[in-house]
Write an enzyme that holds these catalytic residues in place. Sequence first.
Site, PDB file in Angstrom:
ATOM      1  N   ASP A 180       0.839  -1.206   0.000  1.00  0.00           N
ATOM      2  CA  ASP A 180       0.000   0.000   0.000  1.00  0.00           C
ATOM      3  C   ASP A 180       0.871   1.252   0.000  1.00  0.00           C
ATOM      4  O   ASP A 180       1.619   1.509   0.945  1.00  0.00           O
ATOM      5  CB  ASP A 180      -0.908  -0.005   1.225  1.00  0.00           C
ATOM      6  CG  ASP A 180      -2.075   0.964   1.119  1.00  0.00           C
ATOM      7  OD1 ASP A 180      -1.866   2.079   0.600  1.00  0.00           O
ATOM      8  OD2 ASP A 180      -3.182   0.607   1.537  1.00  0.00           O
ATOM      9  N   HIS A 239      -2.642  -0.277  -2.732  1.00  0.00           N
ATOM     10  CA  HIS A 239      -3.864   0.342  -2.229  1.00  0.00           C
ATOM     11  C   HIS A 239      -5.021   0.143  -3.209  1.00  0.00           C
ATOM     12  O   HIS A 239      -4.843   0.169  -4.417  1.00  0.00           O
ATOM     13  CB  HIS A 239      -3.613   1.839  -2.020  1.00  0.00           C
ATOM     14  CG  HIS A 239      -4.739   2.560  -1.369  1.00  0.00           C
ATOM     15  ND1 HIS A 239      -5.014   2.431  -0.027  1.00  0.00           N
ATOM     16  CD2 HIS A 239      -5.671   3.405  -1.875  1.00  0.00           C
ATOM     17  CE1 HIS A 239      -6.053   3.180   0.280  1.00  0.00           C
ATOM     18  NE2 HIS A 239      -6.476   3.776  -0.819  1.00  0.00           N
TER      19      HIS A 239
END
Length: 232
Positions: free
Chosen positions: A169, A200
């Site tokens: 992420d 993400h």
Amino acid sequence: MTDVTINAADGGTFTGYLAKPASGTGPGVVVIQEIFGVNQVMREICDDLAAQGYFALCPDLFWRQEPGIQITDKTDAEWAKAFELYKGFSEVKGVDDLIAGLGVLRDTEGCTGMVGTMGFCLGGKLAYLMATRSNADCSVSYYGVGIEKNLDEASAITRPYLAHIAEKDQFVPPLAQQQILEAFSKVTRVTAHTYPGCDHAFARVGGAHFDKASADLANQRTADFLKEHLTA
């Protein structure tokens, strides 16, 4: 599927998109938006939950800045707008608005009164805060951003909470993930899953980092979790 009006605790009203199950009865889920507003992606998530037998309500959390935001992740201009709204957003007010939405959903005709929350990105952080600050029956976070800033609240979680964490992420660096997982390991009602190699928003259909295999796994885990804690 319709928009409903929600009364804010500090005055004023805002709207939320409500999807209802065909049966007319069932538990509820408050769906918490990303930074793109109550857009088509959020509405489709609500519709899918309704197809699974839930009342699903996605409140408009940017209403204090600009009501009715429905943008996408497809252009630089929309990203700029989304980050502008994010910077101007009050998490405290947002949680208050979600708690108001939770109440509306519990009072909706046909709802059993068992209501959970499920959030994505910004909403993932807010789902965590709903787990620590509200009486939601359970909560689910998809790649919540900024959770590490509020880990002092983790001990307040007394109802089931599920977190999906993207290993790569870009908005939650390795140190933050380490801190989050360490804190979560000390709370009995928390389950956390990390998705190797995922960035993400890996579960955002059509998104740049969509990973179908990981999204399917996360969504199945969520479906099992909601069924266990909202329909038992």
